[in-house]
Motif scaffolding. Structure first.
Motif, short mmCIF file in Angstrom:
data_model
loop_
_atom_site.label_atom_id
_atom_site.label_comp_id
_atom_site.label_asym_id
_atom_site.label_seq_id
_atom_site.Cartn_x
_atom_site.Cartn_y
_atom_site.Cartn_z
N ALA A 148 0.82 -1.21 0.00
CA ALA A 148 0.00 0.00 0.00
C ALA A 148 0.85 1.26 0.00
O ALA A 148 0.42 2.31 -0.51
CB ALA A 148 -0.93 -0.01 1.21
N ASN A 149 2.05 1.19 0.56
CA ASN A 149 2.88 2.38 0.72
C ASN A 149 4.08 2.42 -0.22
O ASN A 149 4.92 3.31 -0.11
CB ASN A 149 3.37 2.46 2.17
N ALA A 150 4.16 1.48 -1.14
CA ALA A 150 5.29 1.43 -2.07
C ALA A 150 5.23 2.58 -3.07
O ALA A 150 4.16 3.09 -3.40
CB ALA A 150 5.28 0.10 -2.81
N SER A 151 6.41 2.95 -3.59
CA SER A 151 6.46 3.95 -4.66
C SER A 151 5.85 3.40 -5.94
O SER A 151 5.21 4.12 -6.70
CB SER A 151 7.91 4.37 -4.92
N GLY A 152 6.07 2.11 -6.21
CA GLY A 152 5.53 1.47 -7.39
C GLY A 152 5.02 0.08 -7.06
O GLY A 152 5.60 -0.61 -6.23
N LEU A 153 3.95 -0.32 -7.72
CA LEU A 153 3.33 -1.62 -7.45
C LEU A 153 2.79 -2.18 -8.76
O LEU A 153 2.01 -1.53 -9.45
CB LEU A 153 2.19 -1.44 -6.44
N HIS A 154 3.23 -3.39 -9.10
CA HIS A 154 2.75 -4.08 -10.29
C HIS A 154 2.10 -5.39 -9.85
O HIS A 154 2.48 -5.97 -8.83
CB HIS A 154 3.91 -4.37 -11.25
N TYR A 155 1.12 -5.85 -10.64
CA TYR A 155 0.43 -7.08 -10.27
C TYR A 155 -0.05 -7.81 -11.51
O TYR A 155 -0.11 -7.25 -12.62
CB TYR A 155 -0.73 -6.79 -9.33
N ALA A 156 -0.38 -9.08 -11.32
CA ALA A 156 -0.93 -9.91 -12.38
C ALA A 156 -2.28 -10.42 -11.93
O ALA A 156 -2.50 -10.69 -10.75
CB ALA A 156 0.00 -11.08 -12.68
N ALA A 215 4.34 -7.34 -7.11
CA ALA A 215 5.71 -6.95 -6.81
C ALA A 215 5.72 -5.45 -6.53
O ALA A 215 5.03 -4.68 -7.22
CB ALA A 215 6.67 -7.28 -7.96
N ALA A 216 6.47 -5.04 -5.52
CA ALA A 216 6.51 -3.64 -5.11
C ALA A 216 7.94 -3.14 -5.05
O ALA A 216 8.88 -3.91 -4.89
CB ALA A 216 5.84 -3.49 -3.73
N TRP A 217 8.09 -1.84 -5.18
CA TRP A 217 9.40 -1.22 -4.97
C TRP A 217 9.21 0.12 -4.27
O TRP A 217 8.19 0.77 -4.41
CB TRP A 217 10.16 -1.04 -6.28
N GLY A 218 10.22 0.49 -3.47
CA GLY A 218 10.19 1.78 -2.80
C GLY A 218 9.42 1.81 -1.50
O GLY A 218 9.31 2.87 -0.89
N ALA A 219 8.89 0.68 -1.03
CA ALA A 219 8.27 0.68 0.30
C ALA A 219 9.33 1.01 1.34
O ALA A 219 9.10 1.79 2.27
CB ALA A 219 7.64 -0.68 0.60
N ARG A 256 11.03 -7.47 -13.28
CA ARG A 256 11.63 -6.63 -14.31
C ARG A 256 10.87 -5.33 -14.50
O ARG A 256 11.49 -4.28 -14.72
CB ARG A 256 11.73 -7.42 -15.62
N ARG A 257 9.57 -5.35 -14.40
CA ARG A 257 8.80 -4.12 -14.53
C ARG A 257 9.11 -3.15 -13.39
O ARG A 257 9.23 -1.95 -13.60
CB ARG A 257 7.31 -4.43 -14.60
N CYS A 258 9.24 -3.68 -12.18
CA CYS A 258 9.60 -2.82 -11.05
C CYS A 258 11.00 -2.23 -11.23
O CYS A 258 11.21 -1.03 -11.02
CB CYS A 258 9.53 -3.60 -9.74
N LEU A 259 11.97 -3.05 -11.62
CA LEU A 259 13.33 -2.56 -11.80
C LEU A 259 13.39 -1.54 -12.93
O LEU A 259 14.17 -0.57 -12.86
CB LEU A 259 14.28 -3.71 -12.07
N ALA A 260 12.58 -1.72 -13.96
CA ALA A 260 12.52 -0.72 -15.03
C ALA A 260 12.01 0.61 -14.50
O ALA A 260 12.49 1.69 -14.89
CB ALA A 260 11.64 -1.22 -16.17
N ASP A 261 11.02 0.57 -13.61
CA ASP A 261 10.54 1.79 -12.97
C ASP A 261 11.66 2.47 -12.19
O ASP A 261 11.82 3.69 -12.23
CB ASP A 261 9.41 1.47 -11.99
N MET A 262 12.42 1.67 -11.46
CA MET A 262 13.48 2.21 -10.63
C MET A 262 14.56 2.85 -11.50
O MET A 262 15.10 3.91 -11.18
CB MET A 262 14.05 1.12 -9.73
N ARG A 263 14.87 2.21 -12.61
CA ARG A 263 15.84 2.79 -13.55
C ARG A 263 15.31 4.10 -14.12
O ARG A 263 16.04 5.09 -14.21
CB ARG A 263 16.14 1.80 -14.67
N ALA A 264 14.03 4.13 -14.47
CA ALA A 264 13.43 5.35 -15.00
C ALA A 264 13.42 6.47 -13.96
O ALA A 264 13.45 7.66 -14.31
CB ALA A 264 12.01 5.07 -15.48
#
Length: 284
Positions: A192-200, A210-214, A239-247
């Protein structure tokens, strides 16, 4: 040398953390994140003229307190600030009912799993104060500059299998509810508090996330429901999360508190790097 301990001022605490915690570019941001914890957490920030400590305990385990962050300005190191701050944190924790103090992450809102072994002075301080090392944790590092983070072929294959992959927006609460039901409230808070969140999802039901930036600058948590495992969903979400982090401007990503080393090594070429020692001491 005796040091007066007082309530920490947030901006000063962030400056000290940024100056002292040289292995963590996001140290100042960590002070802010730790100051906005989950609702079930009691916490305080204490300071001397040269250092700061943040400490907490949660209702899920009220007998265990955590030293969440300890930093002493480089110009003041070796003068007893760290010792005074830890003792003050222990006193506050004992007053809150804690019977044990730990140099260990207090998930879901934490700075590190434990003491990074490269912050050797902190490990030496913990041991000199009677803390025992009881566990070890590690992170993996993924270099983002030249990493293959492509997902096109996998997305097409998953679509043929009836699985759609999305970035969470207004539906973030739905994903967090899935995480809570499949795993636990701690991971749900991070989602809920992550910078980015992807799901299937499949047939309108979430099956992986998968989340990143929590935890600022880090990847995780991530998980796939049992019925969707073995399809490569986790790799796509990673990979989608890491792409966000790179961006977002990151040249590398820390994968925190890692379990499956082989998965991350295979999926994105990550390597085991940061090692953390977890310490504890009984207060009673």
């Amino acid at each position: 040398m005796a040091h007066a301990v007082r309530a920490a001022e947030p901006a000063a605490a962030a400056r000290i953390a940024a100056a002292a915690l040289t292995l963590d570019d996001e140290a100042a941001e960590l002070v802010g994140r730790l100051s906005r914890p989950p609702a079930d957490r009691r916490w305080t920030a204490l300071a001397t003229d040269g250092g700061v400590v943040l400490t907490s305990l949660s209702t899920r385990d009220p007998a265990v307190g955590h030293v969440d962050l300890l930093a002493v300005h480089p110009s003041e190191q070796g003068r007893g600030h760290g010792r005074a701050l830890v003792r003050a944190a222990e006193k506050w924790l004992a007053g809150q009912g804690a019977r044990q103090a730990r140099f260990a992450g207090n998930p879901p809102c934490y700075a590190w799993p434990g003491v990074d072994v490269r912050y050797t002075a902190a490990a030496c301080l913990a041991e000199s104060l009677g803390y025992e090392r009881y566990d070890v944790a590690w992170n993996m590092t993924a270099d983002l500059g030249g990493a293959d983070l492509s997902t096109g072929d996998d997305l097409a294959r998953l679509e043929r299998a009836g699985i759609a992959v999305r970035a969470a927006g207004e539906d973030r609460d739905k994903v967090a509810a899935f995480v809570r039901d499949e795993w636990n409230e701690l991971w749900a808070w991070e989602a809920a508090n992550a910078s980015g969140l992807h799901y299937a999802e499949r047939d309108g039901r979430v099956v992986a996330f998968a989340a990143w930036g929590a935890r600022p600058g880090w990847f995780g948590p991530t998980g796939t429901a049992p019925g969707a495992r073995g399809l490569g969903v986790g790799r796509v979400l990673l990979r989608r999360c890491l792409a966000d982090m790179r961006a977002a401007g990151q040249s590398s990503a820390q994968i925190g508190w890692v379990g499956p080393l082989r998965f991350y090594s295979y999926a994105v070429g990550a390597r085991a790097e940061r090692v953390f020692w977890l310490y504890r001491r009984d207060l009673a």
